[in-house]
Design a protein around this motif. Sequence first.
Motif, mmCIF file in Angstrom:
data_model
loop_
_atom_site.group_PDB
_atom_site.id
_atom_site.type_symbol
_atom_site.label_atom_id
_atom_site.label_comp_id
_atom_site.label_asym_id
_atom_site.label_seq_id
_atom_site.Cartn_x
_atom_site.Cartn_y
_atom_site.Cartn_z
ATOM 1 N N MET A 1 0.834 -1.335 -0.008
ATOM 2 C CA MET A 1 -0.240 0.012 0.139
ATOM 3 C C MET A 1 0.584 1.128 -0.044
ATOM 4 S SD MET A 1 -2.988 -1.037 2.795
ATOM 5 C CE MET A 1 -3.864 -2.577 2.456
ATOM 6 N N ARG A 2 2.061 1.284 0.736
ATOM 7 C CA ARG A 2 3.005 2.283 0.784
ATOM 8 C C ARG A 2 3.551 2.750 -0.582
ATOM 9 N NH1 ARG A 2 7.040 2.637 5.578
ATOM 10 N NH2 ARG A 2 7.432 4.502 4.494
ATOM 11 N N ALA A 3 3.569 1.406 -1.180
ATOM 12 C CA ALA A 3 4.442 1.601 -2.788
ATOM 13 C C ALA A 3 3.510 2.222 -3.691
ATOM 14 C CB ALA A 3 4.779 0.036 -3.086
ATOM 15 N N VAL A 4 2.242 2.152 -3.288
ATOM 16 C CA VAL A 4 1.248 2.563 -4.341
ATOM 17 C C VAL A 4 0.928 3.887 -3.996
ATOM 18 C CG1 VAL A 4 0.503 0.178 -5.335
ATOM 19 C CG2 VAL A 4 -0.826 1.562 -3.433
ATOM 20 N N GLY A 5 1.461 4.480 -3.139
ATOM 21 C CA GLY A 5 1.090 5.832 -2.520
ATOM 22 C C GLY A 5 0.497 6.182 -1.270
ATOM 23 N N MET A 6 0.264 5.299 -0.533
ATOM 24 C CA MET A 6 -0.509 5.486 0.608
ATOM 25 C C MET A 6 0.569 5.928 1.778
ATOM 26 S SD MET A 6 -2.612 2.911 3.071
ATOM 27 C CE MET A 6 -4.018 3.053 1.974
ATOM 28 N N ARG B 1 6.351 2.553 10.143
ATOM 29 C CA ARG B 1 6.689 3.811 9.595
ATOM 30 C C ARG B 1 8.171 3.817 9.391
ATOM 31 N NH1 ARG B 1 3.172 5.946 13.602
ATOM 32 N NH2 ARG B 1 4.755 6.464 14.862
ATOM 33 N N ASN B 2 8.811 2.884 10.203
ATOM 34 C CA ASN B 2 10.347 2.716 10.096
ATOM 35 C C ASN B 2 10.751 1.781 9.118
ATOM 36 O OD1 ASN B 2 10.606 4.570 12.414
ATOM 37 N ND2 ASN B 2 10.513 3.204 14.029
ATOM 38 N N ILE B 3 10.016 0.943 8.545
ATOM 39 C CA ILE B 3 10.251 0.032 7.658
ATOM 40 C C ILE B 3 10.240 0.837 6.114
ATOM 41 C CG2 ILE B 3 9.868 -2.132 6.472
ATOM 42 C CD1 ILE B 3 8.862 -3.288 9.011
ATOM 43 N N SER B 4 11.355 0.901 5.450
ATOM 44 C CA SER B 4 11.428 1.443 3.965
ATOM 45 C C SER B 4 10.580 0.549 3.159
ATOM 46 C CB SER B 4 12.777 1.695 3.740
ATOM 47 O OG SER B 4 13.320 0.141 3.412
ATOM 48 N N VAL B 5 9.904 1.293 2.116
ATOM 49 C CA VAL B 5 9.085 0.640 1.060
ATOM 50 C C VAL B 5 9.787 -0.385 0.250
ATOM 51 C CG1 VAL B 5 7.835 1.150 -0.871
ATOM 52 C CG2 VAL B 5 7.676 2.753 1.031
#
Length: 223
Positions: A128-133, A212-216
């Motif tokens: 989800m973070r990779a697609v912009g969240m 939050r601390n884990i990178s995409v």
Amino acid sequence: MLLNNKEFEIAGLLKYDPFSENGLVNGKITLITTSDTFVSLTDIEDYSIIMAQVADDITDEEISLISGLVGTNCTFEDKRDQQTTGIYTAFIFCVYGFLAIIILVTVLNIINSISMSVSAKIKQYGAMRAVGMNEHQITKMIVAEAFTYAIIGAIVGCTIGLLISRWLYTTLISSHFSYATWTVPFIPLLGIIIFILCTVALASYAPSKRIRNISVTETINKM
């Protein structure tokens, strides 16, 4: 039952003696009767009992003065040595100790459940973070899921708890004291709900921070 050539009906037998310290009869027979039955058995019409509760700091001299006022036609008994304060304190300690254990288990279960849920979906959150969240939206998803579980669990738990509470109250108290009525404990229920919501809010902080601390890129590489 025949007493003084008079027949009386026994309404019931008590398992324990309510007039002794340990509940044992100690070889004595105690009869609980109405005033009319007592007069019929003893022919004493002016018998009465006066029970007085004194302060904790009363002295033996003051007790002697009270005993002297009673007179020779009455029997004075000092029951201060039969106080149940110690037993009551021990009972309260056991009850609240048991409640403390239940609270601790509840807190640990909530924290563990939320942490395991986030760990199981770590890859989904990374996608989800990779697609912009953004991080704020991820945090809102974790908190919303945790509060959903908490609200459902609180409703089910409080409902079952109220049913058990009413059954125990009716069985142990209302069946013996007709004037005692069970009521919904609104204040304890409100306290339980507030405690659960606060625990869920605090338990959601650590998993959200871990996300939050884990990178995409690190998350995607694990997929």
